[in-house]
Design a protein around this motif. Structure first.
Motif, PDB file in Angstrom:
ATOM      1  N   GLY A 134      33.975 -52.730 -16.559  1.00  0.00           N
ATOM      2  CA  GLY A 134      33.318 -52.106 -15.424  1.00  0.00           C
ATOM      3  C   GLY A 134      32.011 -52.791 -15.089  1.00  0.00           C
ATOM      4  N   SER A 135      31.451 -52.451 -13.944  1.00  0.00           N
ATOM      5  CA  SER A 135      30.225 -53.115 -13.477  1.00  0.00           C
ATOM      6  C   SER A 135      29.049 -52.870 -14.410  1.00  0.00           C
ATOM      7  N   SER A 136      29.016 -51.729 -15.095  1.00  0.00           N
ATOM      8  CA  SER A 136      27.872 -51.410 -15.956  1.00  0.00           C
ATOM      9  C   SER A 136      27.799 -52.298 -17.188  1.00  0.00           C
ATOM     10  N   LEU A 137      28.890 -52.994 -17.546  1.00  0.00           N
ATOM     11  CA  LEU A 137      28.830 -53.922 -18.689  1.00  0.00           C
ATOM     12  C   LEU A 137      27.919 -55.103 -18.380  1.00  0.00           C
ATOM     13  N   PRO A 165      30.367 -36.610 -12.262  1.00  0.00           N
ATOM     14  CA  PRO A 165      29.763 -37.683 -13.051  1.00  0.00           C
ATOM     15  C   PRO A 165      30.341 -37.833 -14.453  1.00  0.00           C
ATOM     16  N   ALA A 166      30.780 -36.748 -15.062  1.00  0.00           N
ATOM     17  CA  ALA A 166      31.283 -36.815 -16.439  1.00  0.00           C
ATOM     18  C   ALA A 166      32.570 -37.621 -16.552  1.00  0.00           C
ATOM     19  N   VAL A 167      33.286 -37.816 -15.459  1.00  0.00           N
ATOM     20  CA  VAL A 167      34.558 -38.537 -15.494  1.00  0.00           C
ATOM     21  C   VAL A 167      34.545 -39.685 -14.488  1.00  0.00           C
ATOM     22  N   LEU A 168      33.419 -40.411 -14.461  1.00  0.00           N
ATOM     23  CA  LEU A 168      33.286 -41.553 -13.566  1.00  0.00           C
ATOM     24  C   LEU A 168      32.842 -42.796 -14.337  1.00  0.00           C
ATOM     25  N   HIS A 169      33.308 -43.953 -13.883  1.00  0.00           N
ATOM     26  CA  HIS A 169      32.829 -45.267 -14.307  1.00  0.00           C
ATOM     27  C   HIS A 169      33.124 -45.541 -15.793  1.00  0.00           C
ATOM     28  N   GLY A 170      32.405 -46.478 -16.360  1.00  0.00           N
ATOM     29  CA  GLY A 170      32.608 -46.878 -17.747  1.00  0.00           C
ATOM     30  C   GLY A 170      32.369 -48.363 -17.919  1.00  0.00           C
ATOM     31  N   ASP A 171      31.845 -48.765 -19.084  1.00  0.00           N
ATOM     32  CA  ASP A 171      31.662 -50.188 -19.386  1.00  0.00           C
ATOM     33  C   ASP A 171      33.005 -50.888 -19.567  1.00  0.00           C
ATOM     34  N   LEU A 172      33.937 -50.181 -20.221  1.00  0.00           N
ATOM     35  CA  LEU A 172      35.265 -50.716 -20.510  1.00  0.00           C
ATOM     36  C   LEU A 172      36.306 -49.683 -20.127  1.00  0.00           C
ATOM     37  N   PHE A 173      37.539 -50.152 -19.947  1.00  0.00           N
ATOM     38  CA  PHE A 173      38.617 -49.224 -19.638  1.00  0.00           C
ATOM     39  C   PHE A 173      39.886 -49.711 -20.305  1.00  0.00           C
ATOM     40  N   LEU A 174      40.529 -48.822 -21.063  1.00  0.00           N
ATOM     41  CA  LEU A 174      41.789 -49.117 -21.731  1.00  0.00           C
ATOM     42  C   LEU A 174      42.919 -48.345 -21.070  1.00  0.00           C
TER      43      LEU A 174
END
Length: 410
Positions: A134-137, A165-174
Protein backbone atom coordinates in the motif's frame (compact mmCIF):
# COMPACT_ATOMS: atom_id res chain seq x y z
CA UNK A 1 -36.98 5.33 -1.90
CA UNK A 2 -37.38 4.17 1.70
CA UNK A 3 -34.73 6.00 3.71
CA UNK A 4 -34.66 3.14 6.22
CA UNK A 5 -32.62 1.15 3.76
CA UNK A 6 -29.80 3.59 4.33
CA UNK A 7 -30.39 3.88 8.07
CA UNK A 8 -30.05 0.14 8.52
CA UNK A 9 -26.28 0.50 8.74
CA UNK A 10 -26.18 3.36 11.25
CA UNK A 11 -24.48 2.14 14.38
CA UNK A 12 -23.77 -1.26 12.88
CA UNK A 13 -20.41 -2.87 13.23
CA UNK A 14 -18.84 -3.26 9.80
CA UNK A 15 -17.42 -6.64 10.67
CA UNK A 16 -13.69 -6.29 10.20
CA UNK A 17 -13.16 -9.74 11.63
CA UNK A 18 -13.46 -12.57 9.11
CA UNK A 19 -16.20 -15.14 9.01
CA UNK A 20 -15.92 -18.14 11.24
CA UNK A 21 -14.00 -20.89 9.53
CA UNK A 22 -14.82 -24.56 9.51
CA UNK A 23 -13.96 -26.00 12.90
CA UNK A 24 -11.50 -28.76 13.48
CA UNK A 25 -8.26 -29.68 11.83
CA UNK A 26 -8.12 -31.25 8.40
CA UNK A 27 -7.95 -35.02 8.86
CA UNK A 28 -6.56 -34.64 12.38
CA UNK A 29 -4.47 -37.64 13.29
CA UNK A 30 -4.11 -38.84 9.69
CA UNK A 31 -1.38 -41.45 9.31
CA UNK A 32 0.83 -42.55 6.46
CA UNK A 33 -0.89 -45.92 6.47
CA UNK A 34 -4.33 -44.42 5.79
CA UNK A 35 -6.14 -46.30 3.08
CA UNK A 36 -6.22 -44.96 -0.46
CA UNK A 37 -9.81 -43.76 -0.23
CA UNK A 38 -9.02 -41.61 2.80
CA UNK A 39 -5.95 -40.20 1.07
CA UNK A 40 -8.05 -39.31 -1.97
CA UNK A 41 -10.29 -37.24 0.28
CA UNK A 42 -7.33 -35.36 1.72
CA UNK A 43 -5.30 -34.59 -1.36
CA UNK A 44 -6.10 -32.11 -4.10
CA UNK A 45 -4.11 -32.18 -7.34
CA UNK A 46 -4.69 -28.46 -7.83
CA UNK A 47 -1.22 -27.05 -7.31
CA UNK A 48 -1.03 -23.38 -8.36
CA UNK A 49 2.51 -22.62 -9.62
CA UNK A 50 4.29 -20.17 -7.34
CA UNK A 51 7.09 -19.01 -9.65
CA UNK A 52 6.49 -16.86 -12.71
CA UNK A 53 6.57 -13.40 -14.25
CA UNK A 54 3.37 -12.55 -12.37
CA UNK A 55 2.21 -13.57 -8.91
CA UNK A 56 -0.11 -16.51 -8.43
CA UNK A 57 -3.72 -15.92 -7.44
CA UNK A 58 -4.34 -13.12 -9.92
CA UNK A 59 -5.48 -14.89 -13.07
CA UNK A 60 -6.59 -18.27 -11.76
CA UNK A 61 -9.44 -19.47 -13.98
CA UNK A 62 -12.98 -18.50 -13.06
CA UNK A 63 -14.50 -19.90 -10.97
CA UNK A 64 -11.40 -19.35 -8.87
CA UNK A 65 -10.64 -21.21 -5.63
CA UNK A 66 -13.71 -21.47 -3.43
CA UNK A 67 -12.36 -19.83 -0.25
CA UNK A 68 -10.22 -16.81 0.55
CA UNK A 69 -9.01 -14.42 3.20
CA UNK A 70 -8.18 -10.79 2.54
CA UNK A 71 -5.81 -9.37 5.13
CA UNK A 72 -4.44 -5.83 5.47
CA UNK A 73 -1.32 -5.49 7.60
CA UNK A 74 0.76 -2.79 9.23
CA UNK A 75 4.51 -3.21 8.85
CA UNK A 76 6.16 -3.23 12.29
CA UNK A 77 9.71 -3.95 11.11
CA UNK A 78 12.05 -1.50 12.81
CA UNK A 79 14.14 -0.61 9.76
CA UNK A 80 14.87 -1.40 6.13
CA UNK A 81 16.95 -4.47 6.95
CA UNK A 82 14.13 -5.94 9.02
CA UNK A 83 11.67 -5.17 6.24
CA UNK A 84 13.88 -7.09 3.78
CA UNK A 85 13.98 -9.99 6.23
CA UNK A 86 10.18 -9.86 6.49
CA UNK A 87 9.73 -10.01 2.71
CA UNK A 88 12.20 -12.88 2.43
CA UNK A 89 10.36 -14.82 5.13
CA UNK A 90 7.01 -14.16 3.45
CA UNK A 91 8.47 -15.54 0.23
CA UNK A 92 9.86 -18.63 1.94
CA UNK A 93 6.56 -19.45 3.66
CA UNK A 94 4.43 -18.80 0.58
CA UNK A 95 6.76 -20.90 -1.59
CA UNK A 96 6.72 -23.76 0.94
CA UNK A 97 2.96 -23.75 1.46
CA UNK A 98 1.91 -23.40 -2.16
CA UNK A 99 4.31 -26.12 -3.31
CA UNK A 100 2.53 -28.60 -1.06
CA UNK A 101 4.20 -28.06 2.29
CA UNK A 102 1.90 -28.79 5.22
CA UNK A 103 1.87 -26.61 8.34
CA UNK A 104 2.30 -28.85 11.41
CA UNK A 105 -0.92 -27.39 12.82
CA UNK A 106 -2.83 -29.21 10.08
CA UNK A 107 -2.22 -32.58 11.73
CA UNK A 108 -1.24 -34.17 8.40
CA UNK A 109 2.00 -36.09 8.12
CA UNK A 110 4.34 -37.64 10.60
CA UNK A 111 6.44 -36.33 12.20
CA UNK A 112 4.69 -32.92 12.47
CA UNK A 113 7.40 -30.74 11.00
CA UNK A 114 7.77 -28.24 8.18
CA UNK A 115 8.82 -31.06 5.88
CA UNK A 116 5.78 -33.19 6.62
CA UNK A 117 3.86 -34.47 3.61
CA UNK A 118 1.29 -37.18 3.24
CA UNK A 119 2.96 -40.17 1.64
CA UNK A 120 4.52 -39.63 -1.79
CA UNK A 121 2.18 -36.76 -2.65
CA UNK A 122 1.65 -33.30 -1.21
CA UNK A 123 -1.34 -31.37 0.07
CA UNK A 124 -1.73 -28.38 -2.26
CA UNK A 125 -5.51 -27.79 -2.30
CA UNK A 126 -5.24 -25.03 -4.90
CA UNK A 127 -3.50 -22.72 -2.43
CA UNK A 128 -2.25 -19.35 -3.71
CA UNK A 129 -0.71 -16.46 -1.79
CA UNK A 130 -0.63 -12.95 -3.26
CA UNK A 131 1.27 -10.07 -1.64
CA UNK A 132 0.56 -6.40 -2.37
CA UNK A 133 1.89 -3.13 -0.95
CA UNK A 134 0.00 0.00 0.00
CA UNK A 135 0.96 3.65 -0.34
CA UNK A 136 1.71 4.00 3.39
CA UNK A 137 4.70 1.62 3.07
CA UNK A 138 6.43 4.43 1.17
CA UNK A 139 6.49 6.92 4.05
CA UNK A 140 9.70 7.81 5.87
CA UNK A 141 10.17 4.60 7.84
CA UNK A 142 12.05 2.52 5.26
CA UNK A 143 13.57 5.04 2.84
CA UNK A 144 11.21 4.11 0.02
CA UNK A 145 9.59 7.48 -0.64
CA UNK A 146 11.44 8.03 -3.91
CA UNK A 147 10.31 4.62 -5.18
CA UNK A 148 6.61 5.17 -4.68
CA UNK A 149 4.47 4.81 -7.83
CA UNK A 150 2.51 7.96 -8.59
CA UNK A 151 -0.65 5.93 -9.07
CA UNK A 152 -0.47 4.24 -5.66
CA UNK A 153 -2.56 6.43 -3.36
CA UNK A 154 -4.93 5.85 -0.43
CA UNK A 155 -8.38 4.72 -1.52
CA UNK A 156 -10.75 7.65 -1.77
CA UNK A 157 -14.43 7.60 -0.96
CA UNK A 158 -17.14 7.94 -3.57
CA UNK A 159 -20.67 9.26 -3.16
CA UNK A 160 -22.84 6.54 -1.53
CA UNK A 161 -19.82 5.10 0.37
CA UNK A 162 -19.64 4.95 4.16
CA UNK A 163 -15.95 4.23 4.66
CA UNK A 164 -14.82 3.25 8.15
CA UNK A 165 -11.21 4.07 9.17
CA UNK A 166 -10.76 0.79 11.07
CA UNK A 167 -11.08 -1.21 7.84
CA UNK A 168 -9.21 1.01 5.39
CA UNK A 169 -5.75 0.97 3.77
CA UNK A 170 -2.69 -0.91 5.02
CA UNK A 171 1.07 -1.11 4.44
CA UNK A 172 0.73 -4.65 3.07
CA UNK A 173 -2.11 -6.81 1.83
CA UNK A 174 -2.31 -10.60 1.67
CA UNK A 175 -4.83 -12.49 -0.43
CA UNK A 176 -4.82 -16.21 0.36
CA UNK A 177 -7.09 -18.54 -1.64
CA UNK A 178 -7.67 -22.31 -1.62
CA UNK A 179 -10.29 -24.96 -2.28
CA UNK A 180 -11.11 -25.46 1.41
CA UNK A 181 -11.46 -22.95 4.27
CA UNK A 182 -9.14 -24.71 6.73
CA UNK A 183 -6.32 -24.62 4.16
CA UNK A 184 -6.70 -20.83 3.98
CA UNK A 185 -6.91 -20.60 7.77
CA UNK A 186 -3.79 -22.65 8.46
CA UNK A 187 -1.79 -20.90 5.71
CA UNK A 188 -2.52 -17.56 7.36
CA UNK A 189 -1.58 -18.94 10.76
CA UNK A 190 1.68 -20.33 9.40
CA UNK A 191 2.58 -16.98 7.84
CA UNK A 192 1.65 -15.09 11.01
CA UNK A 193 3.73 -17.46 13.13
CA UNK A 194 6.86 -16.90 11.06
CA UNK A 195 6.51 -13.11 10.70
CA UNK A 196 5.92 -12.04 14.31
CA UNK A 197 7.59 -8.70 14.92
CA UNK A 198 7.60 -7.78 11.23
CA UNK A 199 3.93 -7.12 10.58
CA UNK A 200 0.60 -6.99 12.39
CA UNK A 201 -2.91 -7.63 11.08
CA UNK A 202 -4.86 -4.40 10.64
CA UNK A 203 -8.15 -5.92 9.44
CA UNK A 204 -9.32 -9.09 7.74
CA UNK A 205 -12.34 -10.46 5.91
CA UNK A 206 -12.84 -14.07 4.79
CA UNK A 207 -14.63 -14.89 1.56
CA UNK A 208 -16.26 -17.78 -0.25
CA UNK A 209 -17.52 -18.47 -3.73
CA UNK A 210 -20.51 -20.53 -4.69
CA UNK A 211 -20.14 -23.38 -7.18
CA UNK A 212 -21.48 -22.56 -10.65
CA UNK A 213 -25.26 -23.04 -10.67
CA UNK A 214 -26.07 -24.50 -13.09
CA UNK A 215 -22.91 -23.55 -15.01
CA UNK A 216 -20.66 -20.57 -15.76
CA UNK A 217 -19.46 -18.08 -13.15
CA UNK A 218 -20.39 -17.96 -9.46
CA UNK A 219 -23.23 -15.92 -8.02
CA UNK A 220 -23.10 -13.12 -5.48
CA UNK A 221 -25.42 -13.04 -2.47
CA UNK A 222 -28.00 -11.05 -4.41
CA UNK A 223 -28.41 -14.17 -6.53
CA UNK A 224 -26.84 -12.78 -9.71
CA UNK A 225 -23.80 -14.11 -11.56
CA UNK A 226 -20.77 -11.94 -10.87
CA UNK A 227 -17.71 -11.59 -13.10
CA UNK A 228 -19.20 -12.61 -16.46
CA UNK A 229 -17.55 -9.91 -18.55
CA UNK A 230 -13.76 -10.11 -18.20
CA UNK A 231 -10.77 -9.08 -20.33
CA UNK A 232 -9.41 -11.89 -22.46
CA UNK A 233 -6.00 -13.27 -21.50
CA UNK A 234 -4.66 -11.76 -24.74
CA UNK A 235 -5.67 -8.33 -23.39
CA UNK A 236 -3.90 -8.59 -20.03
CA UNK A 237 -0.79 -6.77 -21.24
CA UNK A 238 -2.99 -3.82 -22.22
CA UNK A 239 -5.30 -3.86 -19.19
CA UNK A 240 -3.78 -5.75 -16.24
CA UNK A 241 0.02 -5.92 -16.08
CA UNK A 242 2.21 -2.88 -15.49
CA UNK A 243 4.44 -2.44 -18.54
CA UNK A 244 7.91 -0.93 -19.12
CA UNK A 245 7.68 2.73 -20.05
CA UNK A 246 4.25 3.13 -18.43
CA UNK A 247 5.46 5.80 -16.01
CA UNK A 248 5.53 3.38 -13.10
CA UNK A 249 8.89 2.47 -11.50
CA UNK A 250 10.80 -0.37 -13.13
CA UNK A 251 10.53 -2.47 -9.96
CA UNK A 252 6.73 -2.58 -10.48
CA UNK A 253 6.83 -3.98 -14.03
CA UNK A 254 4.96 -7.29 -14.09
CA UNK A 255 2.84 -6.28 -11.12
CA UNK A 256 -0.69 -4.91 -11.15
CA UNK A 257 -2.78 -2.46 -9.16
CA UNK A 258 -4.98 -4.29 -6.65
CA UNK A 259 -8.27 -2.73 -5.51
CA UNK A 260 -10.27 -4.21 -2.63
CA UNK A 261 -13.72 -3.00 -1.60
CA UNK A 262 -15.81 -4.48 1.21
CA UNK A 263 -19.43 -3.98 0.17
CA UNK A 264 -22.26 -4.83 2.51
CA UNK A 265 -25.49 -5.92 0.85
CA UNK A 266 -28.80 -4.99 2.48
CA UNK A 267 -30.13 -8.42 1.72
CA UNK A 268 -33.34 -8.16 3.75
CA UNK A 269 -34.50 -5.23 1.63
CA UNK A 270 -33.21 -6.77 -1.59
CA UNK A 271 -35.24 -9.92 -1.02
CA UNK A 272 -38.44 -7.87 -0.99
CA UNK A 273 -37.79 -6.46 -4.46
CA UNK A 274 -39.65 -7.99 -7.40
CA UNK A 275 -37.38 -10.09 -9.62
CA UNK A 276 -38.22 -7.99 -12.68
CA UNK A 277 -37.02 -4.86 -10.88
CA UNK A 278 -33.89 -6.68 -9.72
CA UNK A 279 -33.09 -7.73 -13.28
CA UNK A 280 -33.73 -4.19 -14.53
CA UNK A 281 -31.23 -2.82 -12.02
CA UNK A 282 -28.55 -5.33 -13.02
CA UNK A 283 -29.37 -5.52 -16.73
CA UNK A 284 -29.16 -9.34 -16.66
CA UNK A 285 -31.46 -12.28 -16.05
CA UNK A 286 -31.05 -13.78 -12.62
CA UNK A 287 -31.48 -17.40 -13.68
CA UNK A 288 -29.16 -17.54 -16.69
CA UNK A 289 -26.97 -14.47 -16.33
CA UNK A 290 -27.89 -13.46 -19.88
CA UNK A 291 -28.15 -9.74 -20.69
CA UNK A 292 -31.77 -8.64 -20.98
CA UNK A 293 -31.43 -8.58 -24.76
CA UNK A 294 -29.78 -12.02 -24.92
CA UNK A 295 -30.39 -15.68 -24.18
CA UNK A 296 -27.13 -16.96 -22.63
CA UNK A 297 -24.59 -15.84 -20.03
CA UNK A 298 -21.87 -15.25 -22.63
CA UNK A 299 -24.06 -13.15 -24.95
CA UNK A 300 -22.78 -9.62 -25.49
CA UNK A 301 -25.41 -6.90 -24.98
CA UNK A 302 -26.12 -4.84 -28.09
CA UNK A 303 -26.38 -1.32 -26.72
CA UNK A 304 -26.21 0.22 -30.19
CA UNK A 305 -29.51 -1.47 -31.03
CA UNK A 306 -31.06 -0.11 -27.83
CA UNK A 307 -29.92 3.55 -27.65
CA UNK A 308 -32.87 4.66 -25.52
CA UNK A 309 -32.47 1.85 -23.00
CA UNK A 310 -35.87 0.31 -23.67
CA UNK A 311 -34.53 -3.22 -23.11
CA UNK A 312 -31.46 -2.67 -20.95
CA UNK A 313 -32.03 0.61 -19.08
CA UNK A 314 -29.38 3.30 -19.39
CA UNK A 315 -29.01 3.11 -15.59
CA UNK A 316 -28.51 -0.69 -15.48
CA UNK A 317 -25.37 -1.79 -13.64
CA UNK A 318 -23.87 -3.71 -16.56
CA UNK A 319 -24.43 -0.79 -18.95
CA UNK A 320 -22.82 1.78 -16.66
CA UNK A 321 -19.93 -0.47 -15.59
CA UNK A 322 -19.01 -1.46 -19.14
CA UNK A 323 -20.70 0.72 -21.80
CA UNK A 324 -18.75 -1.13 -24.52
CA UNK A 325 -17.73 2.00 -26.37
CA UNK A 326 -14.35 2.79 -27.94
CA UNK A 327 -13.89 5.45 -25.25
CA UNK A 328 -14.38 3.02 -22.35
CA UNK A 329 -12.71 -0.15 -23.62
CA UNK A 330 -9.45 0.89 -21.93
CA UNK A 331 -11.16 1.16 -18.52
CA UNK A 332 -12.09 -2.51 -18.20
CA UNK A 333 -10.83 -4.38 -15.12
CA UNK A 334 -10.07 -7.98 -14.16
CA UNK A 335 -12.45 -8.93 -11.34
CA UNK A 336 -11.96 -11.68 -8.73
CA UNK A 337 -14.91 -11.20 -6.32
CA UNK A 338 -15.79 -13.27 -3.25
CA UNK A 339 -18.88 -13.33 -1.03
CA UNK A 340 -18.77 -12.91 2.74
CA UNK A 341 -21.18 -13.70 5.58
CA UNK A 342 -20.44 -12.28 9.03
CA UNK A 343 -23.60 -13.43 10.76
CA UNK A 344 -25.66 -10.56 12.19
CA UNK A 345 -24.92 -7.02 13.32
CA UNK A 346 -25.81 -5.62 16.74
CA UNK A 347 -29.27 -4.72 15.46
CA UNK A 348 -30.00 -8.30 14.42
CA UNK A 349 -29.69 -7.66 10.68
CA UNK A 350 -27.85 -10.03 8.38
CA UNK A 351 -24.29 -8.84 7.80
CA UNK A 352 -23.28 -10.18 4.41
CA UNK A 353 -22.03 -8.91 1.11
CA UNK A 354 -19.26 -8.84 -1.45
CA UNK A 355 -15.49 -8.63 -1.28
CA UNK A 356 -14.95 -6.79 -4.55
CA UNK A 357 -11.44 -7.46 -5.88
CA UNK A 358 -10.07 -6.19 -9.16
CA UNK A 359 -6.70 -5.88 -10.88
CA UNK A 360 -5.65 -3.29 -13.46
CA UNK A 361 -2.78 -1.28 -14.94
CA UNK A 362 -4.05 2.08 -13.71
CA UNK A 363 -6.50 2.70 -10.86
CA UNK A 364 -7.58 6.14 -12.05
CA UNK A 365 -8.04 5.10 -15.69
CA UNK A 366 -9.84 1.87 -14.87
CA UNK A 367 -11.40 1.30 -11.44
CA UNK A 368 -12.08 4.94 -10.61
CA UNK A 369 -13.44 5.68 -14.07
CA UNK A 370 -15.77 2.69 -13.76
CA UNK A 371 -16.82 3.58 -10.23
CA UNK A 372 -17.54 7.16 -11.27
CA UNK A 373 -19.95 5.93 -13.93
CA UNK A 374 -21.74 3.91 -11.22
CA UNK A 375 -22.40 6.87 -8.91
CA UNK A 376 -26.09 6.96 -7.97
CA UNK A 377 -26.99 3.80 -9.90
CA UNK A 378 -30.23 2.20 -8.61
CA UNK A 379 -28.28 -0.52 -6.76
CA UNK A 380 -26.86 2.01 -4.27
CA UNK A 381 -30.03 1.68 -2.20
CA UNK A 382 -29.16 -1.95 -1.51
CA UNK A 383 -25.37 -1.89 -1.04
CA UNK A 384 -22.96 -0.08 1.26
CA UNK A 385 -19.20 0.03 0.55
CA UNK A 386 -17.41 0.47 3.87
CA UNK A 387 -13.78 -0.68 3.67
CA UNK A 388 -10.77 -1.85 1.71
CA UNK A 389 -7.98 -0.04 -0.07
CA UNK A 390 -5.72 0.49 -3.05
CA UNK A 391 -2.59 -1.66 -3.32
CA UNK A 392 0.01 -2.78 -5.85
CA UNK A 393 0.43 -6.53 -6.27
CA UNK A 394 4.17 -7.08 -6.58
CA UNK A 395 5.72 -8.69 -9.66
CA UNK A 396 6.07 -12.46 -9.68
CA UNK A 397 8.77 -14.54 -8.02
CA UNK A 398 10.91 -15.68 -10.95
CA UNK A 399 12.77 -18.63 -9.38
CA UNK A 400 14.03 -20.10 -6.12
CA UNK A 401 16.59 -17.30 -5.67
CA UNK A 402 14.01 -14.52 -6.06
CA UNK A 403 11.83 -13.02 -3.32
CA UNK A 404 8.92 -10.60 -2.90
CA UNK A 405 9.90 -6.98 -3.52
CA UNK A 406 13.55 -7.74 -4.33
CA UNK A 407 13.72 -5.03 -7.01
CA UNK A 408 11.92 -2.58 -4.71
CA UNK A 409 14.07 -3.14 -1.64
CA UNK A 410 17.55 -3.58 -3.12
Amino acid sequence: MDINRRNLLKGAVAGAAGTALTGGLLAAGARHDADSAAQADLISPDLVPFHGVHQAGLTTPIPQQRFSTHVALDATAANRAELVALFRTLTDRARFLTSGGTPPDLGVGSPPSDSAVLGPVVLSDGLSVTLSVGSSLFDGRYGLADRKPAGLVPMRGFPNDSLEPAVLHGDLFLQICANNPDTVHHALRDIAKHTRGGMQIRYRLDGFGSPPRPAGVSRNLMGFKDGISQPLSTEHDQLVWIQPGSGDPEWAVGGTYHVVRFIRMLVEFWDRVDINEQETMFGRRRDSGAPLDGAAEADIPDYAADPQGNVIPLTAHVRLANPRTPQTTNSRILRRPYNYDNGIDKNGNLEAGLIFVCFQQDIARQFEATQTRLIDEPLVDYIQPYGGGYFLALPGIRDTTDWYGRALLT
